[in-house]
Design an enzyme around this catalytic site. Sequence first.
Site, short mmCIF file in Angstrom:
data_model
loop_
_atom_site.label_atom_id
_atom_site.label_comp_id
_atom_site.label_asym_id
_atom_site.label_seq_id
_atom_site.Cartn_x
_atom_site.Cartn_y
_atom_site.Cartn_z
N HIS A 218 0.82 -1.22 0.00
CA HIS A 218 0.00 0.00 0.00
C HIS A 218 0.86 1.28 0.00
O HIS A 218 1.07 1.92 1.01
CB HIS A 218 -1.06 0.01 1.10
CG HIS A 218 -0.66 -0.46 2.46
ND1 HIS A 218 0.46 -0.01 3.13
CD2 HIS A 218 -1.28 -1.33 3.30
CE1 HIS A 218 0.52 -0.58 4.32
NE2 HIS A 218 -0.51 -1.39 4.43
N ASN A 221 1.13 4.56 2.35
CA ASN A 221 0.61 4.29 3.69
C ASN A 221 1.58 3.45 4.50
O ASN A 221 2.13 2.46 4.01
CB ASN A 221 -0.75 3.58 3.61
CG ASN A 221 -1.82 4.47 3.01
OD1 ASN A 221 -2.28 4.25 1.90
ND2 ASN A 221 -2.18 5.52 3.73
N ASP A 250 -9.03 4.81 -2.61
CA ASP A 250 -10.36 5.16 -2.08
C ASP A 250 -10.51 6.65 -1.82
O ASP A 250 -11.58 7.10 -1.40
CB ASP A 250 -10.66 4.37 -0.81
CG ASP A 250 -9.68 4.64 0.33
OD1 ASP A 250 -8.70 5.39 0.12
OD2 ASP A 250 -9.88 4.08 1.42
N ASP A 277 -7.34 -3.87 0.46
CA ASP A 277 -7.04 -3.91 1.89
C ASP A 277 -8.34 -4.04 2.69
O ASP A 277 -8.49 -3.47 3.77
CB ASP A 277 -6.26 -2.66 2.32
CG ASP A 277 -5.53 -2.85 3.65
OD1 ASP A 277 -5.36 -4.00 4.09
OD2 ASP A 277 -5.15 -1.83 4.25
N ALA A 311 -7.85 1.41 9.63
CA ALA A 311 -7.69 -0.03 9.90
C ALA A 311 -8.24 -0.81 8.71
O ALA A 311 -9.37 -1.29 8.73
CB ALA A 311 -8.41 -0.41 11.19
#
Length: 387
Positions: A218, A221, A250, A277, A311
Amino acid sequence: MSDLKSVSGARIFDGETWYDGAALLIEFGYVTSIVASADIPGHAERVVLDGGMIVPGFVDLQVNGGGGVLFNNAPTLDAIRTICSAHAQFGTTALLPTLITDTAEINEKAIAAGVEAAAAHVPGFIGLHLEGPHLALSRKGTHDPSLIRPMDEDDLLRLCAAARALPNLLCTVAAETVPPKQIARLVEAGAIVSIGHSDAGYDQAMAAFDAGASMATHLFNAMSQLGNREPGIVGAVLDRPEVHAGLIADGIHVHAASMGAALRAKQGPGHIFLVTDSMSQTGTDLKTIELNGRTITRADGALRLADGTLAGADLDIIDAVNFVIDRLGLSPEEAFRMAALYPARAIGVDDRLGHLRPSAEASFVHLSGQRRVQSTWIAGTKVWGAD
C-alpha cells in the site's frame, strides 16, 4: 462431448485490445481464442450477454476478509471460501487472503488453511499474503504493537516452508527489521517479498530490493515518505523500475493528487496496481469489526480504530477501478490493467491471469456500460450474477 463454450453479446477487452461483435471461446476453463460471433463453432455451448463489456477478472493481493469473516479471527479453509465468494460479487476472480500481524500459532493455522484451500481448488484462491509481524513499530498502523517482533530463525524457516507449500506466498516485512540476508533466503525459497509498515530510508529500501524484495505494500501508507533530502521508501519505489506497488485507491488513504503524481512518475516494468485492503465488512452491512481485541468502526467510507487510525479499507475492487477512472482520469483500459494484469504480473502469474489471451484462465467480469458488475466467472464457470 465437447467442453467448448462461447460467451458473446458484449464488447471484449483482452487486456490490450477491444473486440466488437466477437465471442470469447473457452475450453476446459481456458481461453482458446476470440472470434467473430459469426464464426462460433456450431457445437459450442452458447452464452449470450445483454450488452456491456467483458474484461479480465480482477486480482486482489491484499484481502483481510469479506462476507463477515476476518482471516485473523478465523484462519480456516471455510473462512477462505467465504472471503473468496464475498469478493466475487465485485469482480475479483483471484485473491490472496491476508493475515495481519498475529501470533506464531495463528500464522501456522493460516498457512495450514492456505495449503488446504489450494488442495481443495477453492475458486479464486491463489495463495496467501502474510502482512507482518516483522514490521517497524514506528509504522505499525493498525497492527497490534505487542505482536510485532523481529524475524528469528524459526520464523524464517516457517515462511520458507510455506513458500514451497503454497501456490503463492507474499510476505510484507519492514526493511529495517528484516535484513537483506533474510529477504534473500525468503526469495530463494519462492516467496514474494514486499516492503511495508517500514520507516526505512532510501538506502535501506534499495538494499532490500537488491536482495530480492520486489514490491511495496500500500504505497504511501505506513512507510517513509518522499522528502527533499531523504527519498524514503516512496522515493525508492518510484526510482526502482522493476519494483511493483499496491495502492489503496479510495481517496481516503492517499490523496488523489499524490496518486496521480506517483502514477506519472513510476517507470516500468514494475507497476502500481490496485488493492482493496478490505476487512470482513465487504459484502455485508457490518458496522463494527474485532481485530486482536480491538474494535474497528465503519463510518463515512472508512474503517478506523477508536483513536482514528485507519484499519484496512472500506473498499471493493470495482469501486477502486472506477475511482482511478473518474477521479484520476485514467483510461478504462489502464484501470482494468491496474486491477488485473499488473497485480498478476507482480506475483508472476500473468502467464494465466490478468488477461484473456489464448491459454489464459477464462476468468472474467461482465460489466455494464456504467462499469457495474453484472456477473463474475472463474475458469469458465459463473460464480456470481444473474446473467
